[in-house]
Design a protein around this motif. Structure first.
Motif, mmCIF file in Angstrom:
data_model
loop_
_atom_site.group_PDB
_atom_site.id
_atom_site.type_symbol
_atom_site.label_atom_id
_atom_site.label_comp_id
_atom_site.label_asym_id
_atom_site.label_seq_id
_atom_site.Cartn_x
_atom_site.Cartn_y
_atom_site.Cartn_z
ATOM 1 N N LEU A 216 11.882 36.878 91.658
ATOM 2 C CA LEU A 216 11.619 35.510 91.227
ATOM 3 C C LEU A 216 10.321 35.414 90.427
ATOM 4 N N ALA A 217 9.309 36.173 90.840
ATOM 5 C CA ALA A 217 8.056 36.186 90.082
ATOM 6 C C ALA A 217 8.293 36.729 88.674
ATOM 7 N N GLY A 218 9.114 37.771 88.570
ATOM 8 C CA GLY A 218 9.416 38.344 87.264
ATOM 9 C C GLY A 218 10.187 37.386 86.373
ATOM 10 N N ILE A 219 11.117 36.642 86.966
ATOM 11 C CA ILE A 219 11.882 35.661 86.198
ATOM 12 C C ILE A 219 10.964 34.561 85.678
ATOM 13 N N ARG A 220 10.086 34.093 86.546
ATOM 14 C CA ARG A 220 9.149 33.049 86.139
ATOM 15 C C ARG A 220 8.269 33.502 84.964
ATOM 16 N N LYS A 221 7.824 34.745 85.020
ATOM 17 C CA LYS A 221 6.971 35.280 83.952
ATOM 18 C C LYS A 221 7.765 35.471 82.670
ATOM 19 N N ALA A 222 9.030 35.884 82.801
ATOM 20 C CA ALA A 222 9.862 36.163 81.624
ATOM 21 C C ALA A 222 10.324 34.889 80.935
ATOM 22 N N ALA A 223 10.358 33.775 81.672
ATOM 23 C CA ALA A 223 10.810 32.502 81.099
ATOM 24 C C ALA A 223 9.735 31.448 81.324
ATOM 25 N N PRO A 224 8.661 31.474 80.561
ATOM 26 C CA PRO A 224 7.533 30.553 80.791
ATOM 27 C C PRO A 224 7.894 29.087 80.602
ATOM 28 N N LYS A 225 8.990 28.797 79.867
ATOM 29 C CA LYS A 225 9.406 27.405 79.653
ATOM 30 C C LYS A 225 10.522 26.994 80.606
ATOM 31 N N LEU A 226 10.740 27.784 81.632
ATOM 32 C CA LEU A 226 11.795 27.523 82.594
ATOM 33 C C LEU A 226 11.683 26.115 83.177
ATOM 34 N N GLU A 227 12.812 25.423 83.290
ATOM 35 C CA GLU A 227 12.847 24.076 83.855
ATOM 36 C C GLU A 227 13.600 24.020 85.182
ATOM 37 N N VAL A 228 14.633 24.852 85.316
ATOM 38 C CA VAL A 228 15.417 24.895 86.556
ATOM 39 C C VAL A 228 15.634 26.353 86.951
ATOM 40 N N LEU A 229 15.403 26.649 88.229
ATOM 41 C CA LEU A 229 15.736 27.952 88.792
ATOM 42 C C LEU A 229 16.351 27.708 90.155
ATOM 43 N N HIS A 230 17.664 27.944 90.252
ATOM 44 C CA HIS A 230 18.405 27.666 91.477
ATOM 45 C C HIS A 230 19.166 28.894 91.957
ATOM 46 N N THR A 231 19.762 28.762 93.136
ATOM 47 C CA THR A 231 20.471 29.869 93.776
ATOM 48 C C THR A 231 21.926 29.486 94.042
ATOM 49 N N ASP A 232 22.651 30.397 94.697
ATOM 50 C CA ASP A 232 24.056 30.119 95.004
ATOM 51 C C ASP A 232 24.344 30.466 96.460
ATOM 52 N N ASN A 233 25.019 31.595 96.714
ATOM 53 C CA ASN A 233 25.562 31.897 98.035
ATOM 54 C C ASN A 233 24.571 32.586 98.975
ATOM 55 N N ALA A 234 24.768 32.328 100.268
ATOM 56 C CA ALA A 234 24.051 33.054 101.312
ATOM 57 C C ALA A 234 24.985 33.219 102.504
#
Length: 506
Positions: A216-234
């Motif tokens: 998740l930290a890597g995704i945040r860094k790779a997409a600095p303009k990110l507006e939504v980050l959600h999940t699916d199944n558990a």
């Protein structure tokens, strides 16, 4: 970023040269049933119509090709090839000069194609928003060692093949360069099994909070303009069996993901007999423990107007061993959840699809319909009142479909709440909406802040207790300088009190 109409215009241009192309690839279908607001998965008949109009080679892939074999028999002559495994691998081999063949893509191919193909998001009419891009974490299911749930197609991929974090992050980086701002971690039977210890030895491997945190930290860094980050199944069994590690992951999801997030839990049935007959992944006790833990960590306010993270719950009807008592046990389970004041983001009640086994027709349709109605009235509606109380402001709601005087809207993300709002143009910019009324699974809202002096008569009549006559009575006495003035215009001043914080008198 491109204007919303850009992709539509390009689609029309492509349609004009449709007959000049040498090859057409059709991918579509769904292996899980669902309800849709603006579009439906491609049907077999629609696929046949498109394929029959094309003069060149046609490749068919996706769930339609994998799971609709009987239905496809009468249309087989329309295709040069039906990809029973990965259509992209079949296409790659063909374009490299080989014949048609079936195989799965390799890990290296998946990572390369994910980056090289990221620009396809530019072709979507919802680009850049509210388009939500789903990121595949792995294929298969950790329960492959026991055969998995009787209905599930994930198990057909066998032992999980986890993607490398670096590959996922590289895909996100390129998608972000192409303007994507909304992401969902999907394509996996259980997020908590990503990088888990004991895969292949246990059906409930030990989660690795560090792996999820790093991703998740890597995704945040790779997409600095990110507006939504959600999940699916558990898998609720994994959460219940490893509460401390799961708590670590949940805390990371609350910290690193955006609000309004949901984790879908596949209980499917609270009937022990159905659980055994279908080798389901968790017991009701495990599901309840998972719901408690997710609520404990995730049920806190977020900037979206919804709680930061909540569980969703799936019920599947028509499974082997089901009886009338099954539905009573399901309802008893949900009443237990409600009695403990726990929240569920949504409850999915679906009929099983015969993609893996032939379950036959739903024999207890009456029980199914009565169960569904009871859940909507007894569980869903009261829970929705607690989830988004009157006056809640939902941020960045996208207008999607107009029906009469109402426009149905949703926030971007996982299982977004349906919001009916008057006076909005579908496809228009995102707006903030104040909740004024509740259905069983949707809400009615007005643009926030609610400017009472500017509301149309119809919009005003939607406020509970107002109606057409009182709306007209308010309208002729406008403008108001304060809430007290507006309330005094009514024969029952208390009617507006629940909405006091929603109103603006500028």
């Amino acid at each position: 970023s491109l204007p919303v109409h850009g992709a539509m215009e390009r689609a029309k241009e492509k349609a004009s040269v449709f007959r000049q192309c040498e090859m057409l690839v059709i991918t579509g279908g769904a292996s899980v049933p669902g309800k849709y607001l603006r579009g439906m998965p491609l049907s077999v008949n629609e696929m046949a119509t498109v394929a029959s109009a094309f003069p060149g080679e046609v490749l068919l892939g996706g769930p339609l090709a994998r799971f609709s074999r009987g239905e496809l028999d009468r249309f087989a002559s329309l295709f040069a090839h039906i990809a029973r495994l990965d259509a992209e691998a079949s296409l790659f081999d063909r374009l490299k000069g080989g014949g048609w063949a079936d195989r799965e893509r390799t890990n290296a191919e998946e990572e390369r194609w994910a980056v090289n193909g990221a620009k396809v998001v530019l072709e979507h009419p919802d680009h850049p928003r509210p388009l939500t891009v789903e990121l595949s974490l792995y294929r298969g299911c950790v329960r492959y060692i026991s055969g998995g749930c009787s209905f599930c197609t994930d198990i057909l991929y066998g032992k999980p093949r986890f993607r490398e974090q670096a590959g996922i992050i590289a895909e996100v980086r390129e998608l972000s360069r192409q303007g994507a701002v909304n992401f969902r971690l999907g394509g996996a039977s259980c997020l908590f099994c990503f990088g888990a210890d004991g895969v292949g030895k246990s059906e409930t491997p030990k989660p690795d909070p560090t792996a999820v945190r790093s991703l998740l930290a890597g995704i945040r860094k790779a997409a600095p303009k990110l507006e939504v980050l959600h999940t699916d199944n558990a898998n609720p069994a994994v959460i219940a069996e490893h509460p401390e590690e799961s708590r670590g992951i949940l805390e990371t999801l609350v910290e690193r993901c955006t609000g309004g997030n949901a984790l879908s839990l596949g209980l499917e049935s609270a009937d022990p007999a159905v659980n055994t007959a279908n080798n389901l992944n968790s017991t009701p006790e495990q599901a309840l423990e998972a719901i408690r833990l997710i609520n404990e960590v995730g049920n806190r306010p977020s900037q979206t107007g919804l709680p930061a993270l909540l569980p969703g719950l799936n019920f599947l009807c028509g499974l082997t061993g089901e009886t009338s008592a099954t539905y009573e046990l399901n309802l008893k389970f949900l009443r237990k959840v409600a009695d403990e004041r726990l929240l569920l983001r949504r409850i999915n009640i679906r009929q099983v699809m015969p993609t893996r086994h032939r379950f036959g027709p739903l024999e207890r349709r009456g029980d199914f319909l009565r169960f569904k109605e009871k859940v909507r009235k007894e569980i869903d509606h009261p829970m929705l009142l607690r989830l988004v109380p009157t006056g809640t402001v939902l941020r960045d709601v996208h207008p999607e479909v107009a029906l009469g005087k109402l426009t149905f809207c949703r926030q971007a993300g996982t299982y977004p709440l349906l919001v009916a709002v008057p006076g909005l143009e579908p496809g228009g910019p995102a707006v903030d909406v104040a909740v004024i009324d509740h259905g069983d699974r949707s809400v009615t809202g007005l643009l926030s802040p609610v400017r009472l002096n500017r509301l149309s008569l119809y919009a005003m009549s939607l406020i509970p207790g107002i109606g057409k006559k009182r709306a007209a009575r308010i309208a002729v006495k406008r403008p108001f300088r304060s809430f007290e003035e507006a309330a005094a215009a009514l024969d029952e001043p208390g009617l507006l009190e629940p909405f006091r914080d929603c109103f603006s008198f500028d």
